[in-house]
Design a protein around this motif. Structure first.
Motif, short mmCIF file in Angstrom:
data_model
loop_
_atom_site.label_atom_id
_atom_site.label_comp_id
_atom_site.label_asym_id
_atom_site.label_seq_id
_atom_site.Cartn_x
_atom_site.Cartn_y
_atom_site.Cartn_z
N ILE A 278 0.77 -1.17 -0.03
CA ILE A 278 -0.06 0.05 -0.09
C ILE A 278 0.90 1.16 0.12
CG2 ILE A 278 -1.76 1.20 1.54
CD1 ILE A 278 -2.70 -1.42 2.14
N SER A 279 0.56 2.36 -1.09
CA SER A 279 1.44 3.41 -1.19
C SER A 279 1.18 4.35 0.00
CB SER A 279 1.12 4.01 -2.50
OG SER A 279 0.04 4.64 -2.33
N ASN A 280 2.24 5.18 0.29
CA ASN A 280 1.99 6.19 1.33
C ASN A 280 0.78 7.01 1.13
OD1 ASN A 280 4.45 5.77 2.92
ND2 ASN A 280 5.43 7.36 2.23
N THR A 281 0.44 7.46 0.11
CA THR A 281 -0.61 8.34 -0.15
C THR A 281 -2.11 7.51 0.05
OG1 THR A 281 0.46 9.38 -2.17
CG2 THR A 281 -1.96 9.77 -1.91
N LEU A 282 -2.07 6.25 -0.09
CA LEU A 282 -3.23 5.42 0.25
C LEU A 282 -3.35 5.16 1.60
CD1 LEU A 282 -3.66 3.15 -2.73
CD2 LEU A 282 -5.05 5.16 -2.19
N ALA A 283 -1.97 4.85 1.96
CA ALA A 283 -1.95 4.57 3.70
C ALA A 283 -2.30 5.79 4.77
CB ALA A 283 -0.36 4.44 3.79
N VAL A 284 -2.19 6.88 4.19
CA VAL A 284 -2.82 8.14 4.91
C VAL A 284 -4.24 7.84 5.29
CG1 VAL A 284 -3.37 10.65 4.89
CG2 VAL A 284 -1.23 9.74 4.04
N ASN A 285 -5.12 7.09 4.44
CA ASN A 285 -6.62 6.95 4.62
C ASN A 285 -6.58 6.10 5.86
OD1 ASN A 285 -7.59 8.20 2.36
ND2 ASN A 285 -7.11 6.30 1.07
N TYR A 286 -5.82 5.01 6.00
CA TYR A 286 -5.63 4.17 7.32
C TYR A 286 -5.31 5.20 8.40
CZ TYR A 286 -6.04 0.12 4.35
OH TYR A 286 -6.73 -0.61 3.24
N GLY A 287 -4.29 6.10 7.96
CA GLY A 287 -3.83 6.96 9.26
C GLY A 287 -5.31 7.86 9.71
N ILE A 288 -6.12 8.27 8.76
CA ILE A 288 -7.35 9.12 9.02
C ILE A 288 -8.14 8.16 10.05
CG2 ILE A 288 -9.14 10.07 8.00
CD1 ILE A 288 -7.33 11.18 5.61
N ALA A 289 -8.34 6.76 9.29
CA ALA A 289 -8.99 6.00 10.06
C ALA A 289 -8.85 5.80 11.55
CB ALA A 289 -9.27 4.77 9.56
N ALA A 290 -7.51 5.92 11.79
CA ALA A 290 -6.86 5.54 13.08
C ALA A 290 -7.29 6.82 13.96
CB ALA A 290 -5.39 5.33 13.07
N LEU A 291 -7.18 7.95 13.42
CA LEU A 291 -7.56 9.24 14.20
C LEU A 291 -9.11 9.33 14.49
CD1 LEU A 291 -5.05 11.73 12.69
CD2 LEU A 291 -5.34 10.89 14.91
N VAL A 292 -9.76 8.79 13.46
CA VAL A 292 -11.39 8.79 13.80
C VAL A 292 -11.71 7.88 15.01
CG1 VAL A 292 -13.48 8.24 12.77
CG2 VAL A 292 -11.87 9.30 11.35
N LEU A 293 -11.27 6.82 14.80
CA LEU A 293 -11.20 5.92 16.26
C LEU A 293 -10.76 6.65 17.34
CD1 LEU A 293 -10.26 2.27 14.54
CD2 LEU A 293 -12.47 3.37 15.20
N PHE A 294 -9.59 7.17 17.17
CA PHE A 294 -8.80 7.89 18.39
C PHE A 294 -9.88 8.91 19.06
CE2 PHE A 294 -5.94 10.82 20.37
CZ PHE A 294 -5.12 10.32 21.26
N LEU A 295 -10.54 9.80 18.37
CA LEU A 295 -11.72 10.89 18.38
C LEU A 295 -12.64 10.13 19.18
CD1 LEU A 295 -12.56 13.66 18.41
CD2 LEU A 295 -13.32 13.63 16.14
N LEU A 296 -13.27 8.89 18.33
CA LEU A 296 -14.27 8.30 18.87
C LEU A 296 -14.08 7.69 20.26
CD1 LEU A 296 -17.27 7.07 18.32
CD2 LEU A 296 -16.21 5.10 17.38
N GLY A 297 -12.84 7.32 20.45
CA GLY A 297 -12.63 6.32 21.52
C GLY A 297 -12.29 7.72 22.90
N ARG A 298 -12.09 8.71 22.44
CA ARG A 298 -11.88 9.83 23.62
C ARG A 298 -13.10 10.43 23.95
NH1 ARG A 298 -6.76 13.57 23.00
NH2 ARG A 298 -5.72 11.94 23.78
N TRP A 299 -14.15 10.71 23.02
CA TRP A 299 -15.35 10.94 23.39
C TRP A 299 -16.22 10.01 24.36
CZ3 TRP A 299 -16.86 15.84 23.12
CH2 TRP A 299 -16.49 16.55 22.25
N ILE A 300 -16.00 8.80 23.81
CA ILE A 300 -16.71 7.59 24.54
C ILE A 300 -16.07 7.66 25.93
CG2 ILE A 300 -16.99 5.20 24.78
CD1 ILE A 300 -17.29 5.05 21.49
N GLY A 301 -14.63 7.45 26.19
CA GLY A 301 -14.01 7.50 27.40
C GLY A 301 -14.26 8.57 28.15
N THR A 302 -14.25 9.62 27.76
CA THR A 302 -14.66 10.89 28.27
C THR A 302 -16.23 10.78 29.23
OG1 THR A 302 -13.37 12.44 27.28
CG2 THR A 302 -15.27 13.57 28.48
N ALA A 303 -17.10 10.19 28.32
CA ALA A 303 -18.42 10.00 29.03
C ALA A 303 -18.43 8.87 29.89
CB ALA A 303 -19.59 9.63 27.93
N MET A 304 -17.67 7.95 29.71
CA MET A 304 -17.24 6.82 30.73
C MET A 304 -16.81 7.04 31.91
SD MET A 304 -16.43 3.82 28.00
CE MET A 304 -16.40 2.38 29.55
#
Length: 434
Positions: A278-304
């Motif tokens: 997977i090329s660097n340019t396409l791999a950024v999509n996985y990096g974005i997915a990781a950050l979306v999960l990171f953001l989701l986890g932080r909102w969920i964690g803050t509520a918990m």
């Protein structure tokens, strides 16, 4: 159940302004992570030398965190924020002459100065947020503010993908799947290097101008003061008290290992992806997915955190991160990459939770405690370099040799695994001392 507001109306505007800083340094962090791979190709570096990007970036935190605390102790949180923004802007603008000289070490110097500013901001903004209200809601308040950090990080990754990586000619591939850049003559490579370094330069220069705008807004805004935390205190006595506090001391250690894990996971995601085609340019999509999960986890964690003890939540998330890392190490192909992305969901609450728990009840010592917790970010400077050395064992590729039956890029993630086990231990310790 505690009815104290997480953020009171009287400090809402200052809270919003300081919280915006979390997005600003998130942007800087995540526009820089893909640059390890970009500089490697543009300037023809090995994995270890390319990892010096992270050494310079996170080394600046270690260098400047304690001076930032001393500055805040003498003056105020607001002046600490302003000096941090000024240094941030200078470092970003230095990318212009760095690109003109085309010297890797000039870029490293610019990043080093930029993170002087980030060290001031993190040393100041984190305890400032903790001080903006009831101590009983301080950790939740910090998790809320830190939730905006991945928003800036997402923006940084999107800029890296669309305006940097996608435009780099040194990343072009031939019909045979080889890097075109490596097949060219010296003159052609020099021309591409000049163009590509200009591509890397421009977003940082624009960022510097944006930071100057934030400087002016905060300069002319009245900010609150917390007399307990902003009171001047003796640095030697404060440090002595801090390191007699086991929860604080182990918090610094846990933070160092956590930040090391975070930076390794987010930096070497690109190398892991490249190892499976997977090329660097396409791999950024996985990096974005990781950050979306990171953001989701932080909102969920803050509520918990309203219902679950901070130490227990930290331990559970560390166990989840460890399991995902084990799958990353022992799986080949896309499943391993999915697991690597999934680690971010469990990393989400770690930094602010360790930070908030370690600073609980420190009052005027909090500013110096914050400095040591920011100095712990040096883990993000040292550990990626160690991972880079593992990747160089068989050559500059990512699957040159097998270590314990897996390619070296897979095996290298044993380092984040060790880090998450340390965080798990700290969470367990907090449960026992609560």
């Amino acid at each position: 159940m505690n009815q104290a507001p997480v953020v009171s109306k009287k400090v809402l505007l200052p809270f919003i302004l300081v919280t915006s800083l979390f997005a600003l340094w998130g942007f800087a962090n995540d526009i820089t992570n893909p640059m390890v791979s970009a500089f490697k190709k543009v300037l023809e570096l090995d994995n270890f030398r390319a990892s010096l990007v992270q050494l310079a970036f996170y080394g600046g935190y270690f260098t400047m965190a304690l001076p930032a605390a001393i500055f805040v102790n003498r003056y105020s949180y607001k002046k600490g924020v302003l000096l941090g923004l000024a240094l941030y802007a200078v470092g970003a603008l230095l990318f212009y002459p760095a690109a003109a000289y085309e010297q890797f070490y000039f870029f490293l110097a610019a990043l080093y100065i930029l993170t002087f500013g980030l060290a001031f901001l993190e040393t100041t903004a984190n305890p400032y947020i903790l001080a903006m209200g009831d101590p009983k809601t301080a950790t939740r308040r910090l998790n809320l503010a830190q939730s905006f950090n991945p928003m800036g990080a997402l923006a940084g990754l999107i800029v890296a993908q669309n305006y940097i990586l996608a435009a780099l000619k040194s990343d072009d591939i031939t019909e045979n799947g080889d890097l075109l850049y490596e097949t060219l003559g010296v003159a052609e490579r020099n021309n591409i290097r000049t163009e590509d370094l200009a591509v890397i330069r421009d977003p940082y220069v624009i960022l510097g101008l944006v930071v100057i705008a934030f400087f002016l807004i905060i300069l002319f805004t009245k900010m609150p003061q917390n007399k307990n935390q902003e009171a001047k205190s003796n640095i030697q006595q404060s440090i002595r008290r801090l390191f007699k506090n086991g929860k604080f001391t182990w918090g610094v250690i846990a933070q160092m290992f956590y930040v090391g894990a975070q930076i390794m996971v987010w930096t070497y995601l690109y190398q892991y992806a490249e190892s499976i085609g997977i090329s660097n340019t396409l791999a950024v999509n996985y990096g974005i997915a990781a950050l979306v999960l990171f953001l989701l986890g932080r909102w969920i964690g803050t509520a918990m955190m309203k219902f679950v003890d901070s130490g227990k939540l930290l331990m559970c998330f560390a166990i989840g991160a460890s399991l995902c890392t084990i799958i990353t190490i022992y799986s080949n192909g896309i499943i391993g990459l999915y697991s690597l992305v999934g680690i971010s969901l469990f990393m989400s609450i770690m930094f602010p939770t360790i930070y908030g728990v370690a600073l609980e009840g420190l009052d005027q010592d909090a500013k110096f405690g914050a400095a040591f917790l920011v100095m712990a970010i040096v883990g993000g400077a040292l550990m990626p370099a160690l991972q880079g050395l593992i990747l160089d064992i068989g050559g500059t590729g990512y699957s040159d040799v097998l270590i314990l039956g897996v390619p070296e890029v897979n095996f290298s993630f044993i380092l984040p695994l060790i880090c998450f086990l340390v965080v798990c231990f700290y969470g367990r310790m907090v449960i026992k001392t609560s």
